[in-house]
Write a protein that holds these residues in place. Structure first.
Motif, short mmCIF file in Angstrom:
data_model
loop_
_atom_site.label_atom_id
_atom_site.label_comp_id
_atom_site.label_asym_id
_atom_site.label_seq_id
_atom_site.Cartn_x
_atom_site.Cartn_y
_atom_site.Cartn_z
N HIS A 252 0.86 -1.18 0.00
CA HIS A 252 0.00 0.00 0.00
C HIS A 252 0.89 1.23 0.00
O HIS A 252 1.60 1.50 0.98
CB HIS A 252 -0.91 -0.02 1.23
CG HIS A 252 -1.60 1.27 1.49
ND1 HIS A 252 -1.92 1.71 2.76
CD2 HIS A 252 -2.05 2.25 0.65
CE1 HIS A 252 -2.52 2.89 2.68
NE2 HIS A 252 -2.61 3.23 1.42
N VAL A 253 0.87 1.98 -1.09
CA VAL A 253 1.66 3.21 -1.21
C VAL A 253 0.83 4.36 -0.65
O VAL A 253 -0.20 4.74 -1.22
CB VAL A 253 2.07 3.48 -2.67
CG1 VAL A 253 2.78 4.83 -2.78
CG2 VAL A 253 2.97 2.36 -3.18
N MET A 254 1.29 4.94 0.44
CA MET A 254 0.54 5.98 1.13
C MET A 254 0.77 7.34 0.49
O MET A 254 1.91 7.73 0.24
CB MET A 254 0.92 6.00 2.61
CG MET A 254 0.66 4.67 3.31
SD MET A 254 0.99 4.72 5.09
CE MET A 254 -0.35 5.80 5.62
N GLY A 255 -0.33 8.04 0.22
CA GLY A 255 -0.24 9.29 -0.53
C GLY A 255 0.21 10.47 0.29
O GLY A 255 0.99 11.30 -0.18
N GLY A 256 -0.31 10.60 1.51
CA GLY A 256 0.08 11.70 2.37
C GLY A 256 -0.95 12.80 2.47
O GLY A 256 -1.96 12.81 1.76
N ARG A 257 -0.67 13.73 3.35
CA ARG A 257 -1.54 14.89 3.58
C ARG A 257 -1.11 16.04 2.69
O ARG A 257 -0.04 16.64 2.88
CB ARG A 257 -1.46 15.34 5.04
CG ARG A 257 -2.10 14.41 6.06
CD ARG A 257 -1.95 15.03 7.45
NE ARG A 257 -2.78 14.39 8.45
CZ ARG A 257 -2.32 13.57 9.39
NH1 ARG A 257 -1.03 13.27 9.42
NH2 ARG A 257 -3.13 13.04 10.29
N VAL A 258 -1.94 16.37 1.72
CA VAL A 258 -1.67 17.50 0.84
C VAL A 258 -2.95 17.82 0.09
O VAL A 258 -3.74 16.93 -0.23
CB VAL A 258 -0.53 17.17 -0.16
CG1 VAL A 258 -0.91 16.02 -1.09
CG2 VAL A 258 -0.12 18.38 -0.96
N ALA A 259 -3.19 19.10 -0.16
CA ALA A 259 -4.39 19.51 -0.89
C ALA A 259 -4.31 19.04 -2.34
O ALA A 259 -3.22 18.94 -2.93
CB ALA A 259 -4.54 21.03 -0.84
N ALA B 150 6.34 2.94 -8.54
CA ALA B 150 6.06 1.82 -7.63
C ALA B 150 5.57 0.60 -8.38
O ALA B 150 5.99 -0.53 -8.10
CB ALA B 150 5.03 2.25 -6.58
N CYS B 151 4.68 0.82 -9.34
CA CYS B 151 4.12 -0.31 -10.09
C CYS B 151 5.21 -1.02 -10.89
O CYS B 151 5.21 -2.25 -10.99
CB CYS B 151 3.00 0.18 -11.01
SG CYS B 151 1.52 0.68 -10.12
N SER B 152 6.13 -0.25 -11.45
CA SER B 152 7.21 -0.85 -12.23
C SER B 152 8.14 -1.67 -11.34
O SER B 152 8.48 -2.82 -11.66
CB SER B 152 8.00 0.26 -12.94
OG SER B 152 9.10 -0.28 -13.64
N VAL B 153 8.53 -1.10 -10.21
CA VAL B 153 9.42 -1.81 -9.29
C VAL B 153 8.75 -3.06 -8.74
O VAL B 153 9.36 -4.13 -8.65
CB VAL B 153 9.85 -0.86 -8.14
CG1 VAL B 153 10.60 -1.62 -7.06
CG2 VAL B 153 10.69 0.28 -8.68
#
Length: 254
Positions: free
Chosen positions: A102-109, A125-128
């Motif tokens: 699960h790649v976490m996006g973070g807090r940002v507008a 991420a998908c490639s790796v």
């Protein structure tokens, strides 16, 4: 058949992660998942998984090192940190045999810059991950628990997947988060069924065992199976008391 995964980020947290895997097996769970296992040597976790025969469905990228961080992938200017976290998570997942990260996006507008950073980091991420046979998950998270989280709606996640265009990128459909942000769980699930890689459950609004609150899981989950979902249901809830004391909720599904 309903198959349940114990999320060891919330369940049996008083135990070491390998021992929590063993306890989940003894309690009759079909799989496990976790949040941030990096303090545990991969060999120790893999040994517990092999001993029990439980699959490890997934783990998260690190939240980040700065105060308030809750993921990095959508944060413009922090691409180097985001990709280092992705590399670490994929390498650990490969070492223990986990199925997804699960790649976490973070807090940002929401903004074009954040959308671009997110899409580019997810493509990386998908490639790796694809080189290791690992999937990538993105999870809409509600703004009550995590104010300002970038990804908060299922439709937004579907748009991101369409933009990235990678076959191993899927949605983590967390019923708790989605009910709080949007509701209409079954119709939303059916509309995005082809993009959903994993489902998680917890009571709303308490986030306790899924035998209370406003979601009727005993009807929802079998209907999801009828609609073609063949995966596990991740028990990602905070126990009202101890984990073992609260496992009676599963009798609802026997």
């Amino acid at each position: 058949m309903l198959r349940f995964s114990a999320n060891l980020g919330f369940l049996w947290t008083e135990l070491s992660l390998p021992d929590a895997v063993r306890r989940a097996h003894a309690a009759g769970f079909d799989a496990v998942e976790c949040h941030w296992p990096y303090a545990v040597p991969a060999a120790e976790l893999r040994a517990a998984l092999e001993e029990t025969g439980l699959p490890l469905l997934g783990l998260n990228t690190r939240k980040g090192e700065r105060e308030g961080d809750f993921g990095l992938a959508a944060l413009p200017g922090r691409e180097h940190e985001a990709r280092a976290a992705i590399d670490e998570a994929v390498a650990y997942a490969a070492a223990v045999g986990a199925g997804a990260v699960h790649v976490m996006g973070g807090r940002v507008a929401e903004s074009p810059a954040a959308e671009n950073a997110y899409a580019e980091n997810l493509a990386y991420a998908c490639s790796v991950a694809a080189a290791q046979g690992i999937g990538i998950l993105i999870e809409p998270i509600n703004h009550r628990d995590v104010p300002g989280y970038f990804l908060s709606r299922v439709e937004q996640a579907a748009d991101v997947i369409a933009r990235v265009g990678a076959a191993n990128l899927k949605i983590m459909f967390d019923c708790y988060h989605t009910q709080i942000m949007q509701g209409d769980l079954l119709n939303r699930f059916i509309a995005h069924r082809a993009l959903i890689g994993h489902v998680q459950i917890a009571a709303v609004p308490s986030r306790a065992e899924p035998d209370e609150g406003e979601i009727c899981f005993e009807r929802l989950l079998p209907t999801m199976l009828d609609e073609g979902y063949g995966g596990f249901f991740g028990a990602e809830y905070r126990p009202r008391a101890g984990t073992d004391e609260g496992l009676g909720w599963r009798k609802t599904f026997d």
